[in-house]
Structure formats: C-alpha cells, structure tokens
Design an enzyme around this catalytic site. Structure first.
Site, PDB file in Angstrom:
ATOM      1  N   GLU A   1      -5.414  -4.718  10.509  1.00 23.65           N
ATOM      2  CA  GLU A   1      -4.359  -3.743  10.775  1.00 23.65           C
ATOM      3  C   GLU A   1      -4.638  -3.012  12.085  1.00 23.65           C
ATOM      4  O   GLU A   1      -5.417  -2.057  12.106  1.00 23.65           O
ATOM      5  CB  GLU A   1      -4.294  -2.711   9.636  1.00 23.65           C
ATOM      6  CG  GLU A   1      -3.996  -3.307   8.282  1.00 23.65           C
ATOM      7  CD  GLU A   1      -3.352  -2.284   7.342  1.00 23.65           C
ATOM      8  OE1 GLU A   1      -2.261  -2.585   6.840  1.00 23.65           O
ATOM      9  OE2 GLU A   1      -3.915  -1.199   7.146  1.00 23.65           O
TER      10      GLU A   1
ATOM     11  N   LYS B   1       0.181   4.236  -0.270  1.00 26.14           N
ATOM     12  CA  LYS B   1      -0.407   5.461   0.308  1.00 26.14           C
ATOM     13  C   LYS B   1      -0.135   6.633  -0.644  1.00 26.14           C
ATOM     14  O   LYS B   1      -0.135   6.435  -1.855  1.00 26.14           O
ATOM     15  CB  LYS B   1       0.115   5.687   1.728  1.00 26.14           C
ATOM     16  CG  LYS B   1      -0.054   4.414   2.588  1.00 26.14           C
ATOM     17  CD  LYS B   1       0.163   4.590   4.050  1.00 26.14           C
ATOM     18  CE  LYS B   1      -0.087   3.265   4.765  1.00 26.14           C
ATOM     19  NZ  LYS B   1       0.024   3.333   6.215  1.00 26.14           N
TER      20      LYS B   1
ATOM     21  N   ASN C   1       0.882  -1.178   0.000  1.00 24.98           N
ATOM     22  CA  ASN C   1       0.000   0.000   0.000  1.00 24.98           C
ATOM     23  C   ASN C   1       0.912   1.218   0.000  1.00 24.98           C
ATOM     24  O   ASN C   1       1.480   1.564   1.033  1.00 24.98           O
ATOM     25  CB  ASN C   1      -0.902  -0.015   1.244  1.00 24.98           C
ATOM     26  CG  ASN C   1      -1.717   1.270   1.371  1.00 24.98           C
ATOM     27  OD1 ASN C   1      -1.774   2.077   0.437  1.00 24.98           O
ATOM     28  ND2 ASN C   1      -2.340   1.452   2.525  1.00 24.98           N
TER      29      ASN C   1
ATOM     30  N   GLY D   1       2.850   2.138  10.794  1.00 27.41           N
ATOM     31  CA  GLY D   1       3.872   3.170  10.632  1.00 27.41           C
ATOM     32  C   GLY D   1       4.624   3.498  11.913  1.00 27.41           C
ATOM     33  O   GLY D   1       5.332   4.499  11.980  1.00 27.41           O
TER      34      GLY D   1
ATOM     35  N   SER E   1       3.552  -2.319  10.336  1.00 26.75           N
ATOM     36  CA  SER E   1       4.987  -2.473  10.532  1.00 26.75           C
ATOM     37  C   SER E   1       5.520  -3.844  10.114  1.00 26.75           C
ATOM     38  O   SER E   1       6.403  -4.408  10.764  1.00 26.75           O
ATOM     39  CB  SER E   1       5.368  -2.146  11.986  1.00 26.75           C
ATOM     40  OG  SER E   1       5.046  -0.785  12.282  1.00 26.75           O
TER      41      SER E   1
ATOM     42  N   HIS F   1      -9.434   1.560   4.786  1.00 24.95           N
ATOM     43  CA  HIS F   1      -8.165   1.690   5.506  1.00 24.95           C
ATOM     44  C   HIS F   1      -8.377   2.624   6.698  1.00 24.95           C
ATOM     45  O   HIS F   1      -9.137   3.591   6.609  1.00 24.95           O
ATOM     46  CB  HIS F   1      -7.073   2.235   4.569  1.00 24.95           C
ATOM     47  CG  HIS F   1      -5.712   2.133   5.175  1.00 24.95           C
ATOM     48  ND1 HIS F   1      -5.247   3.050   6.096  1.00 24.95           N
ATOM     49  CD2 HIS F   1      -4.734   1.213   5.027  1.00 24.95           C
ATOM     50  CE1 HIS F   1      -4.034   2.681   6.483  1.00 24.95           C
ATOM     51  NE2 HIS F   1      -3.700   1.571   5.849  1.00 24.95           N
TER      52      HIS F   1
ATOM     53  N   GLU G   1      -6.700   4.943   7.815  1.00 23.90           N
ATOM     54  CA  GLU G   1      -6.437   6.365   7.515  1.00 23.90           C
ATOM     55  C   GLU G   1      -7.642   7.003   6.843  1.00 23.90           C
ATOM     56  O   GLU G   1      -7.957   8.171   7.094  1.00 23.90           O
ATOM     57  CB  GLU G   1      -5.169   6.480   6.639  1.00 23.90           C
ATOM     58  CG  GLU G   1      -3.916   6.187   7.462  1.00 23.90           C
ATOM     59  CD  GLU G   1      -2.767   5.571   6.684  1.00 23.90           C
ATOM     60  OE1 GLU G   1      -2.756   5.634   5.445  1.00 23.90           O
ATOM     61  OE2 GLU G   1      -1.865   5.006   7.340  1.00 23.90           O
TER      62      GLU G   1
END
Ligand code: 13P
Length: 252
Positions: free
Chosen positions: A168, A13, A11, A174, A214, A96, A98
């Site tokens: 996730e 992003k 991904n 991250g 991660s 996702h 985010e």
C-alpha cells in the site's frame, strides 16, 4: 505458474457500529461469495463477534485490524491473538501505515505481531509501502524490502507461504490517486523477489500479495490482470455493500 487464490479484503478502519456491520453483512451474504476468490472483511474489534456469527455457513472470512504481540498481560486497551482466535477470527491486518504513523508501530513490533498471529492460528495480512517523499526520492523498493525482511524475521518457510502481504503506497491511500497497475506490478514483483531471497522461489510463489490504495470497483480488474497481484486491500470502497460485492466480482 502459481495457483494463488485471489483475495479481496475490506479494511473498514474505524467505521461501523455493530448494527451497521450486521446490516452490511446481510446485504453481501451470498453475493460477495464468488468461486475462486477469497473474501475477507477486516472490521473493528467491537463488531467481530456479531460478524463471525453472521459469517457462519458462508465463505466470507472475518479479520481484525490489529493484534497485540503478547497473549495477555497489563496492556490496557489492547486485544490479543488468543482473544481473536477465541472469537473465530481468521485474518489480522498487521503494520498498516496508519498504525505505523499514528501508533508508532515499528518494523520490530510488526514482526512480533506476525509471530503472535501464527502462535494463535491467525493469518497475518502484513502491510508495507512507501511515503510520497520516499517514492520521489526513488526509495520505494528499498523501503518495501526493509519492511518485508523485518516482518518475516524468524518466520518459517511454511508460515511465510501463508502470509498475505499488502503493498500500500501511502500516497495512494484514501486519496483517489491510485498507483498505475504497471507500477504496482513492478513493486509487487520486486517484493515477491525479496521473499524468494529470504526463503526460496516456491515459498515466494505461494505468498499472496495484494495492492491497496484507492482500489475501486472500476479499477480492481486492472490490478488483478497483473502477474504478481493477487488481490486488493480496500478501505473506502469496502464500506458500501454494492461496492464491496463489485470488488469481489471484479477479482474473478
Ligand atoms: O488503507 C487502505 C486499505 O488498508 C486503502 O484505503 P483506500 O482504499 O480508502 O484508499
């Protein structure tokens, strides 16, 4: 027990211009292609036409990172499933964390996007996962159950079997603080049980469930060694060709 094919998805992003994407692809071509592992690059919309072209004749699939739930209409700035299918995109990431956090994507919208994907012949990678405070409050499984059940609402068993779920945990994204493989297995096994409850065991056994958060070349094999973990959705470590190739190789 199952013959689920491992799936590594990068991904990207909001990273990479068209020329950067094409250059990346030329470096992974023939290398991030390993027998028995599915390899997917989920890239920004602007890079998709060039990537689909570059991926022709390879076993690497291209995915988008979002899709609107309508086919067309007055939705300024949005991209539909019709448009993605027309490009030759195979997968699309939906829900996702985010997007849930910064773009107010609700469980209901996620479900609508899952339906829009199937309607247009795209395969959804549906993201679920808990926030740190939810984990600390012991709500991890409840949160994943609610998100999973909502995403699958009105989805047929035949479609459900083709969904990829990405678990996730938000606190692991991250941060370099990955979930232990045992903890990830515990939640992912639970999510498979949720799918079995919605459909049946055969459907649940067909669904591929990734871990994300991660994941790096040096820990991917550990996740893959767990019974219910069928792959990884990878952010940061998918951006460099050598690292992405190592992830795909590590998933064998
Ligand atoms: O959000 C992720 C993939 O969708 C995970 O990102 P990182 O691999 O950078 O933690």
């Amino acid at each position: 027990m199952s013959n689920r094919k491992p799936i590594i998805a990068g991904n990207w992003k909001m990273f990479k211009t068209v020329s950067e994407a094409v250059s990346f692809f030329s470096e992974i071509k023939g290398k991030a292609e390993v027998d028995g592992v599915e390899s997917v690059i989920c890239a920004p919309f602007t890079t998709l036409p060039a990537l689909v072209e570059a991926a022709k004749g390879t076993s690497i699939a291209i995915g988008a990172q979002n899709v609107h739930f309508e086919d067309n209409g007055a939705f300024t700035g949005e991209i539909s499933g019709v448009m993605l299918k027309d490009l030759g995109v195979k997968y699309v990431i939906i829900g996702h964390s985010e997007r849930r956090a910064y773009f107010a994507e609700s469980d209901e919208i996620v479900n609508k996007k899952v339906h829009a994907s199937f309607k247009n012949g795209l395969l959804p990678i549906v993201c679920v996962g808990e926030k740190l405070e939810e984990r600390e409050a012991g709500q991890t499984k409840d949160v994943c159950k609610v998100q999973t059940e909502a995403a699958f609402q009105g989805v047929s068993a035949a479609q459900a079997a083709e969904v990829v779920i990405a678990y996730e945990p938000i606190w692991a994204i991250g941060t370099g603080k990955s979930s232990t493989s045992e903890d990830a297995q515990d939640v992912i096994g639970y999510i498979r049980g949720v799918v079995a409850g919605l459909y049946d065991q055969a459907t649940a056994d067909a669904v591929r469930i990734q871990y994300g958060g991660s994941v790096k070349p040096n820990n991917v094999a550990e996740y893959m060694g767990q019974t219910d973990i069928d792959g990884a959705l990878v952010g940061g470590a998918s951006l460099e060709p050598a690292s992405y190739i190592a992830l795909v190789e590590g998933a064998k």
